[in-house]
Write an enzyme that holds these catalytic residues in place. Structure first.
Site, PDB file in Angstrom:
ATOM      1  N   LYS A 163       0.872  -1.243  -0.187  1.00 24.50           N
ATOM      2  CA  LYS A 163       0.057   0.150  -0.082  1.00 24.50           C
ATOM      3  C   LYS A 163       0.945   1.108   0.023  1.00 24.50           C
ATOM      4  O   LYS A 163       0.657   2.361  -0.784  1.00 24.50           O
ATOM      5  CB  LYS A 163      -1.015   0.053   1.101  1.00 24.50           C
ATOM      6  CG  LYS A 163      -1.595   1.455   1.483  1.00 24.50           C
ATOM      7  CD  LYS A 163      -2.362   1.390   2.934  1.00 24.50           C
ATOM      8  CE  LYS A 163      -1.848   2.130   3.908  1.00 24.50           C
ATOM      9  NZ  LYS A 163      -1.525   3.523   4.041  1.00 24.50           N
ATOM     10  N   ASN A 164       1.914   1.120   0.970  1.00 18.89           N
ATOM     11  CA  ASN A 164       2.651   2.809   0.956  1.00 18.89           C
ATOM     12  C   ASN A 164       3.459   2.821  -0.010  1.00 18.89           C
ATOM     13  O   ASN A 164       3.893   3.958  -0.198  1.00 18.89           O
ATOM     14  CB  ASN A 164       3.224   2.708   2.582  1.00 18.89           C
ATOM     15  CG  ASN A 164       2.286   2.881   3.709  1.00 18.89           C
ATOM     16  OD1 ASN A 164       1.089   3.161   3.243  1.00 18.89           O
ATOM     17  ND2 ASN A 164       2.517   2.564   4.765  1.00 18.89           N
ATOM     18  N   CYS A 205      -5.796   8.327   8.637  1.00 18.22           N
ATOM     19  CA  CYS A 205      -6.017   7.802   9.980  1.00 18.22           C
ATOM     20  C   CYS A 205      -5.663   8.930  10.981  1.00 18.22           C
ATOM     21  O   CYS A 205      -4.598   9.466  10.759  1.00 18.22           O
ATOM     22  CB  CYS A 205      -5.123   6.572  10.133  1.00 18.22           C
ATOM     23  SG  CYS A 205      -5.726   5.276   9.221  1.00 18.22           S
ATOM     24  N   ASP A 249       3.708   0.449  12.202  1.00 18.43           N
ATOM     25  CA  ASP A 249       2.735   0.127  11.506  1.00 18.43           C
ATOM     26  C   ASP A 249       2.435  -1.459  11.997  1.00 18.43           C
ATOM     27  O   ASP A 249       1.342  -1.980  11.522  1.00 18.43           O
ATOM     28  CB  ASP A 249       2.895   0.136   9.979  1.00 18.43           C
ATOM     29  CG  ASP A 249       2.698   1.528   9.465  1.00 18.43           C
ATOM     30  OD1 ASP A 249       2.249   2.397  10.047  1.00 18.43           O
ATOM     31  OD2 ASP A 249       3.007   1.618   8.191  1.00 18.43           O
ATOM     32  N   ARG A 266       0.064  15.295  12.371  1.00 19.14           N
ATOM     33  CA  ARG A 266       0.775  15.014  11.325  1.00 19.14           C
ATOM     34  C   ARG A 266       1.288  16.038  10.720  1.00 19.14           C
ATOM     35  O   ARG A 266       0.557  16.259   9.440  1.00 19.14           O
ATOM     36  CB  ARG A 266       0.069  13.805  10.672  1.00 19.14           C
ATOM     37  CG  ARG A 266      -0.377  12.647  11.480  1.00 19.14           C
ATOM     38  CD  ARG A 266      -0.977  11.599  10.654  1.00 19.14           C
ATOM     39  NE  ARG A 266       0.006  10.721   9.790  1.00 19.14           N
ATOM     40  CZ  ARG A 266      -0.632   9.384   8.911  1.00 19.14           C
ATOM     41  NH1 ARG A 266      -1.858   9.092   9.143  1.00 19.14           N
ATOM     42  NH2 ARG A 266       0.326   8.780   8.134  1.00 19.14           N
ATOM     43  N   ARG A 269      -8.950   0.115   3.834  1.00 26.94           N
ATOM     44  CA  ARG A 269      -7.959   1.052   3.142  1.00 26.94           C
ATOM     45  C   ARG A 269      -6.738   0.296   2.800  1.00 26.94           C
ATOM     46  O   ARG A 269      -6.002   0.799   1.824  1.00 26.94           O
ATOM     47  CB  ARG A 269      -7.617   2.249   4.043  1.00 26.94           C
ATOM     48  CG  ARG A 269      -8.689   2.876   4.563  1.00 26.94           C
ATOM     49  CD  ARG A 269      -8.066   3.851   5.641  1.00 26.94           C
ATOM     50  NE  ARG A 269      -7.452   4.894   4.999  1.00 26.94           N
ATOM     51  CZ  ARG A 269      -7.505   6.261   5.111  1.00 26.94           C
ATOM     52  NH1 ARG A 269      -8.117   6.771   5.950  1.00 26.94           N
ATOM     53  NH2 ARG A 269      -6.855   7.045   4.495  1.00 26.94           N
TER      54      ARG A 269
HETATM   55  N1  EPU Z   1       6.439  14.354  10.703  1.00 22.82           N
HETATM   56  C1  EPU Z   1       6.743  15.639  10.880  1.00 22.82           C
HETATM   57  N2  EPU Z   1       6.942  16.444  10.084  1.00 22.82           N
HETATM   58  C2  EPU Z   1       6.733  16.318   8.663  1.00 22.82           C
HETATM   59  C3  EPU Z   1       6.548  14.841   8.391  1.00 22.82           C
HETATM   60  C4  EPU Z   1       6.452  13.832   9.442  1.00 22.82           C
HETATM   61  O1  EPU Z   1       6.794  16.104  12.249  1.00 22.82           O
HETATM   62  O2  EPU Z   1       6.825  16.981   7.746  1.00 22.82           O
HETATM   63  C5  EPU Z   1       6.625  13.294  11.911  1.00 22.82           C
HETATM   64  C6  EPU Z   1       5.269  12.746  12.017  1.00 22.82           C
HETATM   65  O3  EPU Z   1       4.411  13.483  12.805  1.00 22.82           O
HETATM   66  C7  EPU Z   1       5.857  11.408  12.521  1.00 22.82           C
HETATM   67  C8  EPU Z   1       7.024  11.128  12.162  1.00 22.82           C
HETATM   68  O4  EPU Z   1       7.520  12.323  11.368  1.00 22.82           O
HETATM   69  O5  EPU Z   1       5.942  11.773  13.951  1.00 22.82           O
HETATM   70  C9  EPU Z   1       7.230  10.086  11.028  1.00 22.82           C
HETATM   71  O6  EPU Z   1       6.271  10.493  10.114  1.00 22.82           O
HETATM   72  P1  EPU Z   1       6.351   9.904   8.573  1.00 22.82           P
HETATM   73  O7  EPU Z   1       6.428  11.246   7.843  1.00 22.82           O
HETATM   74  O8  EPU Z   1       7.385   9.108   8.307  1.00 22.82           O
HETATM   75  O9  EPU Z   1       5.130   9.195   8.158  1.00 22.82           O
HETATM   76  P2  EPU Z   1       3.961   9.449   6.939  1.00 22.82           P
HETATM   77  O10 EPU Z   1       4.689   9.657   5.757  1.00 22.82           O
HETATM   78  O11 EPU Z   1       2.922  10.171   7.324  1.00 22.82           O
HETATM   79  C10 EPU Z   1       3.999   6.915   6.449  1.00 22.82           C
HETATM   80  C11 EPU Z   1       2.996   5.745   6.348  1.00 22.82           C
HETATM   81  C12 EPU Z   1       2.560   5.184   7.490  1.00 22.82           C
HETATM   82  C13 EPU Z   1       3.728   4.905   8.375  1.00 22.82           C
HETATM   83  C14 EPU Z   1       4.899   6.090   8.696  1.00 22.82           C
HETATM   84  C15 EPU Z   1       5.985   5.605   9.357  1.00 22.82           C
HETATM   85  C16 EPU Z   1       2.317   6.221   4.136  1.00 22.82           C
HETATM   86  C17 EPU Z   1       1.146   6.536   3.199  1.00 22.82           C
HETATM   87  N3  EPU Z   1       2.144   6.446   5.202  1.00 22.82           N
HETATM   88  O12 EPU Z   1       3.321   7.834   6.956  1.00 22.82           O
HETATM   89  O13 EPU Z   1       1.717   4.373   7.527  1.00 22.82           O
HETATM   90  O14 EPU Z   1       3.367   4.599   9.811  1.00 22.82           O
HETATM   91  O15 EPU Z   1       5.087   6.368   7.245  1.00 22.82           O
HETATM   92  O16 EPU Z   1       6.338   4.709   8.988  1.00 22.82           O
HETATM   93  O17 EPU Z   1       3.227   6.007   3.617  1.00 22.82           O
HETATM   94  C18 EPU Z   1      -0.127   3.045   7.738  1.00 22.82           C
HETATM   95  O18 EPU Z   1       0.078   2.296   6.726  1.00 22.82           O
HETATM   96  O19 EPU Z   1      -1.024   2.300   8.562  1.00 22.82           O
HETATM   97  C19 EPU Z   1       0.564   4.011   7.971  1.00 22.82           C
HETATM   98  C20 EPU Z   1       0.095   5.101   8.948  1.00 22.82           C
END
Ligand code: EPU
Length: 430
Positions: free
Chosen positions: A22-23, A117, A305, A122, A397
């Site tokens: 998915k991701n 979610c 995750d 975020r 999802r």
């Molecule tokens: N963060 C910031 N600023 C930013 C971006 C992120 O402070 O600009 C913080 C977030 O708040 C969090 C940490 O950095 O505390 C990590 O966030 P990250 O950006 O890595 O997460 P994401 O890209 O929003 C993806 C996956 C998530 C998974 C996380 C961590 C996708 C679409 N989502 O989210 O997947 O938990 O990386 O590995 O790729 C899931 O699949 O259930 C899911 C939530």
């Protein structure tokens, strides 16, 4: 309204095949915007997040043809206006990838602040930092992010925190920028590498994905390709834990064992049998499950995750376990639901403290988010009696054919619409 109804306490057996990640897929589908020719994606999971990304692309003028269940052709040349409809963007976290992809192609993007979610705060400050480094101006107006650049020019992007989304967006925005971009403190997750591989297969020049430093030399054009998305690490991990929680012997096929090392190591500590093959993993019972401590970390650490699923498994392990997860603020919302099922689990700051119990008991629960929902499915499979799980749209999802896959392993799980189910129960009672 739909729910899952599980009659638990049964062992699973047989084989299950893991779907596309998915991701990786949500980012790669958005990245098709950057391609100057049509692209065919294989192993594209049929899950609601992908259907939604396809709807967004279509609404912007892309031509999309489903060639077979998991093979889809994307022609995004018809997109002329770099804006995602507001109501569509705000439903999904992955809509942030449209920012990077649209900026990379049009030097302009208008996308509502992403939803998805509810895992707590975020922010997208690191994404914006990357876009600014490349020369874009940004503003947020009425809930929408606006990006504009006269030209995009490579530069040094240093991330303050490790972010999957910001790393991928930095690659999407820089792949066609002028000159050379260096991304420092990059995320190393398998899906980051898969997006880089996809872009490279179209003619991009990206090196170092999977390490802390990614180097991108901008190219003018990206050509059409056929590309197969990697198997889903978290779906595989979820089935591994489901097998462990039901003390089952299950072969999980179409996986990359290297991506699963942290999950394999955790299961071995809990004294679950794990046998690795080239592209499959077998889970089998050894004896009683043992307590452990786990802390989630960015890849190659134990993935956030998988935190709700492994914590659910530990509710059935002998002794006291602690699972710490400080990547997001709010990833413990399944805990109340597990308690309804007899688990002895409490949240303490950024950790859950679990005292193992002999068995879980079926109950009516609600899925609070995608992975928490998957954890409740595992709890339902392991529990004695009937578990009903509401708000399953979260689970759908991210898990392709979860009911069919579990049924093929012998699980007693059904997806019912609430009205049908209530009618059936009334008839049974009469
Ligand atoms: N963060 C910031 N600023 C930013 C971006 C992120 O402070 O600009 C913080 C977030 O708040 C969090 C940490 O950095 O505390 C990590 O966030 P990250 O950006 O890595 O997460 P994401 O890209 O929003 C993806 C996956 C998530 C998974 C996380 C961590 C996708 C679409 N989502 O989210 O997947 O938990 O990386 O590995 O790729 C899931 O699949 O259930 C899911 C939530």
């Amino acid at each position: 309204m739909e729910k899952f109804v599980i009659h638990g306490g049964k062992q699973l057996s047989g084989e299950v095949t893991i779907s596309g990640a998915k991701n990786a897929a949500v980012a790669i589908v958005a990245a098709t915007i950057l391609c100057d020719e049509p692209v065919i994606l294989e192993n594209c999971p049929q899950i609601s997040d992908i259907t939604f990304c396809m709807k967004i692309l279509k609404s912007m003028g892309a031509d999309i043809k489903v060639l077979s269940k998991n093979k889809i052709r994307f022609d995004t040349r018809g997109i002329v206006h770099p804006k995602v409809p507001y109501e569509m963007a705000r439903v999904m976290r992955a809509s942030s990838y449209f920012l990077g992809a649209l900026l990379g192609r049009f030097h302009e993007a208008h996308v509502a602040l992403p939803g998805g979610c509810d895992l707590g705060d975020r922010p997208i400050d690191q994404h914006l930092k990357a876009f600014r480094t490349l020369g874009a101006n940004d503003s947020i107006d009425a809930g929408e992010v606006h990006l504009n650049a006269d030209s995009l020019v490579g530069g040094l992007i240093y991330f303050d925190i490790n972010s999957v989304g910001a790393t991928i967006n930095a690659m999407l925005a820089s792949v066609k920028a002028d000159g050379y971009t260096v991304i420092e403190n990059a995320a190393k997750e398998p899906h980051v590498v898969d997006v880089a591989n996809f872009l490279n297969s179209m003619g991009a020049d990206i090196m170092g994905a999977g390490t802390d430093t990614i180097k991108v030399r901008g190219v003018k054009r990206l050509k059409g390709v056929e590309y197969a998305i990697i198997p889903d690490q978290i779906e595989a991990g979820t089935f591994m834990v489901a097998a462990a929680a039901t003390k089952s012997d299950v072969l999980i096929k179409n996986v990359i064992p290297k991506h699963l090392e942290s999950i394999t190591a955790a299961l071995r500590k809990i004294e679950v049998g794990v046998e690795e093959f080239d592209d499959a993993i077998r889970i089998y019972p050894i004896g009683e499950l043992k307590r452990t401590t786990i802390k989630t970390m960015p890849h190659p650490g134990f993935p956030t995750d998988m935190q709700p699923q492994i914590s659910t498994l530990l509710t059935l392990a002998q002794g006291a376990s602690v699972v710490t997860d400080d990547i997001f603020d709010n990833r413990f919302r399944y805990v109340n639901e597990l308690r309804r099922m007899g688990a002895d689990i409490v949240v303490n700051g950024k950790a859950v403290i679990i005292q193992g119990v002999e068995r879980l008991k079926g109950a009516s629960v609600m899925a609070p988010d995608l992975r928490a929902g998957a954890a409740l499915v595992i709890a339902g499979l392991a529990a004695e009696g009937t578990t009903e799980i509401g708000d399953i749209h979260y689970i759908e999802r991210g898990y392709e054919d979860i009911v069919e896959k579990l049924q093929s392993l012998g699980a007693d799980i059904k997806r019912v619409t609430i009205d049908d189910y209530d009618d059936e129960e009334v008839k049974k009672d009469a």
